[in-house]
Design a protein around this motif. Structure first.
Motif, mmCIF file in Angstrom:
data_model
loop_
_atom_site.group_PDB
_atom_site.id
_atom_site.type_symbol
_atom_site.label_atom_id
_atom_site.label_comp_id
_atom_site.label_asym_id
_atom_site.label_seq_id
_atom_site.Cartn_x
_atom_site.Cartn_y
_atom_site.Cartn_z
ATOM 1 N N LEU A 1 0.836 -1.207 0.000
ATOM 2 C CA LEU A 1 0.000 0.000 0.000
ATOM 3 C C LEU A 1 0.867 1.252 0.000
ATOM 4 O O LEU A 1 0.579 2.223 -0.709
ATOM 5 N N GLY A 2 1.936 1.228 0.791
ATOM 6 C CA GLY A 2 2.847 2.367 0.830
ATOM 7 C C GLY A 2 3.498 2.623 -0.516
ATOM 8 O O GLY A 2 3.612 3.768 -0.956
ATOM 9 N N ILE A 3 3.916 1.552 -1.186
ATOM 10 C CA ILE A 3 4.545 1.682 -2.508
ATOM 11 C C ILE A 3 3.527 2.184 -3.531
ATOM 12 O O ILE A 3 3.856 2.992 -4.408
ATOM 13 N N PHE A 4 2.280 1.710 -3.421
ATOM 14 C CA PHE A 4 1.210 2.167 -4.316
ATOM 15 C C PHE A 4 1.027 3.679 -4.205
ATOM 16 O O PHE A 4 0.986 4.400 -5.206
ATOM 17 N N PHE A 5 0.933 4.173 -2.960
ATOM 18 C CA PHE A 5 0.758 5.611 -2.769
ATOM 19 C C PHE A 5 2.016 6.380 -3.164
ATOM 20 O O PHE A 5 1.933 7.515 -3.658
ATOM 21 N N ASP A 6 3.182 5.775 -2.968
ATOM 22 C CA ASP A 6 4.436 6.412 -3.367
ATOM 23 C C ASP A 6 4.483 6.605 -4.877
ATOM 24 O O ASP A 6 5.026 7.592 -5.372
ATOM 25 N N PHE A 7 3.912 5.651 -5.606
ATOM 26 C CA PHE A 7 3.913 5.741 -7.072
ATOM 27 C C PHE A 7 3.068 6.917 -7.556
ATOM 28 O O PHE A 7 3.394 7.568 -8.543
ATOM 29 N N PHE A 8 1.983 7.210 -6.844
ATOM 30 C CA PHE A 8 1.045 8.232 -7.311
ATOM 31 C C PHE A 8 1.204 9.586 -6.625
ATOM 32 O O PHE A 8 0.568 10.549 -7.031
ATOM 33 N N ASP A 9 2.055 9.678 -5.585
ATOM 34 C CA ASP A 9 2.124 10.959 -4.880
ATOM 35 C C ASP A 9 2.711 12.071 -5.746
ATOM 36 O O ASP A 9 2.225 13.203 -5.735
ATOM 37 N N GLY A 10 3.751 11.725 -6.523
ATOM 38 C CA GLY A 10 4.335 12.729 -7.416
ATOM 39 C C GLY A 10 3.343 13.161 -8.489
ATOM 40 O O GLY A 10 3.242 14.353 -8.826
ATOM 41 N N PHE A 11 2.614 12.185 -9.015
ATOM 42 C CA PHE A 11 1.588 12.481 -10.025
ATOM 43 C C PHE A 11 0.514 13.404 -9.451
ATOM 44 O O PHE A 11 0.109 14.387 -10.079
ATOM 45 N N ALA A 12 0.075 13.102 -8.222
ATOM 46 C CA ALA A 12 -0.949 13.931 -7.580
ATOM 47 C C ALA A 12 -0.425 15.340 -7.316
ATOM 48 O O ALA A 12 -1.144 16.328 -7.508
ATOM 49 N N ALA A 13 0.844 15.431 -6.891
ATOM 50 C CA ALA A 13 1.427 16.747 -6.614
ATOM 51 C C ALA A 13 1.498 17.600 -7.878
ATOM 52 O O ALA A 13 1.228 18.807 -7.839
ATOM 53 N N ARG A 14 1.862 16.956 -8.994
ATOM 54 C CA ARG A 14 1.928 17.707 -10.258
ATOM 55 C C ARG A 14 0.538 18.117 -10.730
ATOM 56 O O ARG A 14 0.343 19.231 -11.237
ATOM 57 N N MET A 15 -0.445 17.247 -10.566
ATOM 58 C CA MET A 15 -1.820 17.560 -10.967
ATOM 59 C C MET A 15 -2.378 18.729 -10.153
ATOM 60 O O MET A 15 -3.069 19.602 -10.680
ATOM 61 N N LEU A 16 -2.039 18.735 -8.855
ATOM 62 C CA LEU A 16 -2.543 19.797 -7.979
ATOM 63 C C LEU A 16 -1.630 21.013 -7.936
ATOM 64 O O LEU A 16 -1.911 21.984 -7.233
ATOM 65 N N LYS A 17 -0.500 20.923 -8.677
ATOM 66 C CA LYS A 17 0.478 22.010 -8.773
ATOM 67 C C LYS A 17 1.018 22.402 -7.395
ATOM 68 O O LYS A 17 1.092 23.579 -7.036
ATOM 69 N N VAL A 18 1.365 21.367 -6.617
ATOM 70 C CA VAL A 18 1.935 21.621 -5.293
ATOM 71 C C VAL A 18 3.292 20.930 -5.145
ATOM 72 O O VAL A 18 3.725 20.639 -4.030
ATOM 73 N N SER A 19 3.972 20.667 -6.269
ATOM 74 C CA SER A 19 5.309 20.065 -6.212
ATOM 75 C C SER A 19 6.274 21.036 -5.537
ATOM 76 O O SER A 19 6.201 22.253 -5.751
ATOM 77 N N SER A 20 7.189 20.498 -4.736
ATOM 78 C CA SER A 20 8.144 21.362 -4.046
ATOM 79 C C SER A 20 9.339 20.537 -3.605
ATOM 80 O O SER A 20 9.302 19.301 -3.584
ATOM 81 N N GLU A 21 10.424 21.217 -3.241
ATOM 82 C CA GLU A 21 11.596 20.549 -2.702
ATOM 83 C C GLU A 21 11.275 19.881 -1.370
ATOM 84 O O GLU A 21 11.825 18.833 -1.036
ATOM 85 N N LEU A 22 10.377 20.499 -0.593
ATOM 86 C CA LEU A 22 9.962 19.896 0.673
ATOM 87 C C LEU A 22 9.299 18.543 0.414
ATOM 88 O O LEU A 22 9.565 17.556 1.104
ATOM 89 N N GLY A 23 8.436 18.512 -0.598
ATOM 90 C CA GLY A 23 7.769 17.261 -0.957
ATOM 91 C C GLY A 23 8.760 16.188 -1.366
ATOM 92 O O GLY A 23 8.587 15.004 -1.033
#
Length: 230
Positions: free
Chosen positions: A20-42
């Motif tokens: 489950l953790g790996i599943f969410f890890d795969f999509f977190d970057g995609f979600a951040a880009r979609m929501l335009k909240v990508s950052s160095e902190l992320g």
């Protein structure tokens, strides 16, 4: 949750939470880009999350597997009873299983390097930590669901477990160029190895289920080396 389950010896539940953790890890970057909240902190938080999911948790799983392997191995048990240094036994604490914690150490080093290395946007240098984690968590699942005696014996073999730990710790930080499944184009000429790997993965997972996972990780490394040569 994965760490707690592994610490309590419930390795199947630990495997579920790692997946489950790996599943969410795969999509977190995609979600951040979609929501335009990508950052160095992320980026840093992503690596810290990876350290737990694909570092600490598999390290604990390997510790438990080694502990069980030594407990079930009569040859090793005889050394333990004699207090032999061959098992690194000290005051009834078996120290060999602590070799499993080489995995989180190697994972931490690999993740730190990944954050500093700008060359790994379309491919990887060294085995990604989620791939290592999937290899490790597949082992208790294989032991539970495989009916093949040879495979069962291998999972309970301390030398196989130590060898897997050393091998994975090495390849995570080796200067090996490994392909990513992020396709930059749909050219079969440029992506035939990736397509071959995906097809082999589907067929083998359907055919032999969890037993295929460690073999697929090794195949991934071999095909990546083959692609580099071509």
């Amino acid at each position: 949750m994965a760490v707690l389950a592994a610490a309590l010896g419930n390795l199947q539940t630990a495997a579920l939470f790692v997946l489950l953790g790996i599943f969410f890890d795969f999509f977190d970057g995609f979600a951040a880009r979609m929501l335009k909240v990508s950052s160095e902190l992320g980026k840093q938080l992503d690596s810290l999350a990876d350290m737990v999911t694909s570092g600490v948790a598999p390290g604990l799983v390997m510790y438990q597997l080694m502990l069980r392997a030594l407990s079930h191995n009569s040859y090793a048990t005889s050394f333990i009873e004699k207090g032999s240094i061959a098992t690194w036994n000290f005051d009834d604490i078996m120290l060999i299983p602590f070799l499993g914690f080489l995995l989180p150490v190697a994972a931490a080093y690999r993740l730190a390097n990944f954050n500093l290395d700008e060359r790994q946007s379309t491919s990887f240098i060294g085995l990604p930590t989620p791939a290592m984690s999937i290899y490790i968590i597949s082992l208790p699942l294989i032991a539970l669901y495989s009916n093949v005696a040879v495979v069962q014996g291998l999972i309970q073999n301390i030398y196989f477990l130590i060898g897997s730990t050393l091998f994975l710790s090495f390849v995570m930080n080796a200067k090996l160029s490994l392909f990513s499944l992020k396709f930059s184009n749909f050219s079969m000429k440029n992506n035939w190895i990736e397509v071959l790997f995906i097809l082999l993965a589907i067929v083998s997972l359907i055919g032999v289920k969890f037993t295929a996972i460690p073999l697929l990780i090794v195949l991934y490394i071999v095909l990546s080396l083959l692609k580099k040569r071509n």
